[in-house]
Design an enzyme around this catalytic site. Structure first.
Site, PDB file in Angstrom:
ATOM      1  CB  SER A   1      -0.993   0.007   1.121  1.00 57.39           C
ATOM      2  OG  SER A   1      -1.429   1.290   1.664  1.00 57.39           O
TER       3      SER A   1
ATOM      4  CE1 TYR B   1      -3.575  -1.979   5.132  1.00 52.61           C
ATOM      5  CE2 TYR B   1      -3.142  -0.036   4.264  1.00 52.61           C
ATOM      6  CZ  TYR B   1      -3.257  -1.462   4.220  1.00 52.61           C
ATOM      7  OH  TYR B   1      -3.711  -1.667   2.904  1.00 52.61           O
TER       8      TYR B   1
END
Length: 346
Positions: A189, A202
């Site tokens: 990501s 995250y």
């Protein structure tokens, strides 16, 4: 494509000059020039390897990127092992029903050693002539919240799925991929390198994943195995990765001290901001699937695929090389940053 890139660079430089000053404009322009030069000189493979008699294992095929990639590779002639968290769920059953005989659905929870062991045994027993060509570590979850809003169990769950899951899968299947001199692909990501409010847990999992993939790439180069990292931007609407929770659910986890600092109004505003940002993302995941296919089939795949808009590409390509104080200053331009400062303790 070249014209849109020039326009994007010009617009970004104007913003830097307006908000951060002439000195940083010069620094940014120099860094962008180097990035554009490197991109222009990077090798681009034209030929593609055939899917015939090659197998690919994909994790997280219940929905989103994994689901779409499984269907795409099946249509290209690959033998696909589609790992699903719920092998009796809607996504898994649809793949089994609509896919060809080359597509096999597996029960595969990447956090469970027994699932991985059984999946490996099944894959080995059903390999086509050219073996296991690639593993796509796609399974993952997302969540948001400031550091103090999460328990250690929340961090452990995120890391177990997003980081240790791919490590567990990689260790199990590396001998098969090495034998075919194939590919290892990791879905990361932009938050692996872009730090911001509410994404700490995250970001930790994805930054760790990229560190693992980078080390693995160096190790496997001696075996002619190529490793690629996929870095999607905001594709919230196109996947099932968004974590939806109510303001009340967040508030109920707080103790009295936390409630005094992070008042309910701020929690509600932050929740609305995150959900709104996720909903504004791309609904079309084809750009991600195309990047995955390129990583699996191109003779010279990229080590990283940054999948964002043209304007965002310049910004995110430049961001890792900026001084820390400049990176932090970027967030002061965000409306939520100022509202947070005003609302804390109020």
């Amino acid at each position: 494509m070249m014209w849109s890139t020039v326009v994007s660079v010009t617009a970004l430089l104007m913003c830097i000059y307006k908000y951060l000053g002439a000195q940083l404009l010069i620094y940014s322009a120099f860094a962008m020039s180097l990035l554009l030069l490197a991109q222009a000189l990077s090798p681009r493979g034209r030929g593609m390897c055939a899917g015939f008699e090659r197998a690919v294992l994909i994790t997280g095929c219940d929905s989103g990127f994994g689901y779409q990639l499984a269907k795409t590779l099946d249509s290209m002639g690959f033998h696909v092992f589609a790992g699903c968290l719920c092998s009796d769920g809607h996504g898994a059953q649809t793949l089994a029903k609509e896919g060809s005989q080359r597509l096999r659905v597996l029960q595969l929870d990447v956090t469970k050693d027994e699932d991985v062991k059984l999946a490996k045994a099944f894959v080995k027993a059903n390999l086509p002539e050219k073996g296991l060509w690639a593993v796509v570590n796609n399974a993952g979850i997302s969540d948001w919240g400031e550091t103090e809003w999460n328990s250690i169990e929340d961090y452990q769950k995120m890391a177990d799925i997003n980081l240790f899951g791919p490590i567990r899968i990689s260790i199990a299947f590396l001998p098969l991929v090495r034998a075919s001199k194939g590919r290892m692909v990791f879905v990361s990501s932009i938050f692996a390198f872009f730090h911001c409010l509410n994404m700490g847990a995250y970001s930790i999992s994805k930054r760790g994943l990229e560190a693992f993939a980078d080390c693995l790439r160096v190790e496997l180069s001696g075996f002619d195995v190529k490793v690629s990292i996929i870095q999607p931007g905001n594709f919230g609407p196109a996947t099932n990765i968004r974590s939806k929770k109510t303001t009340q659910e967040i508030w109920d986890k707080f103790n009295d001290e936390q409630k005094a600092i992070f008042n309910r109004s701020y929690i509600e505003m932050a929740n609305m901001y995150v959900q709104s940002s996720c909903s504004a993302g791309s609904k079309d995941c084809h750009v991600v699937i195309n990047a995955m296919v390129h990583a699996l089939t191109a003779p010279n795949p990229k080590t990283r695929y940054l999948l964002v808009s043209s304007m965002e590409r310049i910004f995110f390509s430049l961001f890792p090389y900026l001084p820390t104080f400049v990176k932090d200053a970027v967030f002061s331009l965000s409306p939520i940053y100022h509202e947070r400062t005003v609302m804390l303790y109020s």
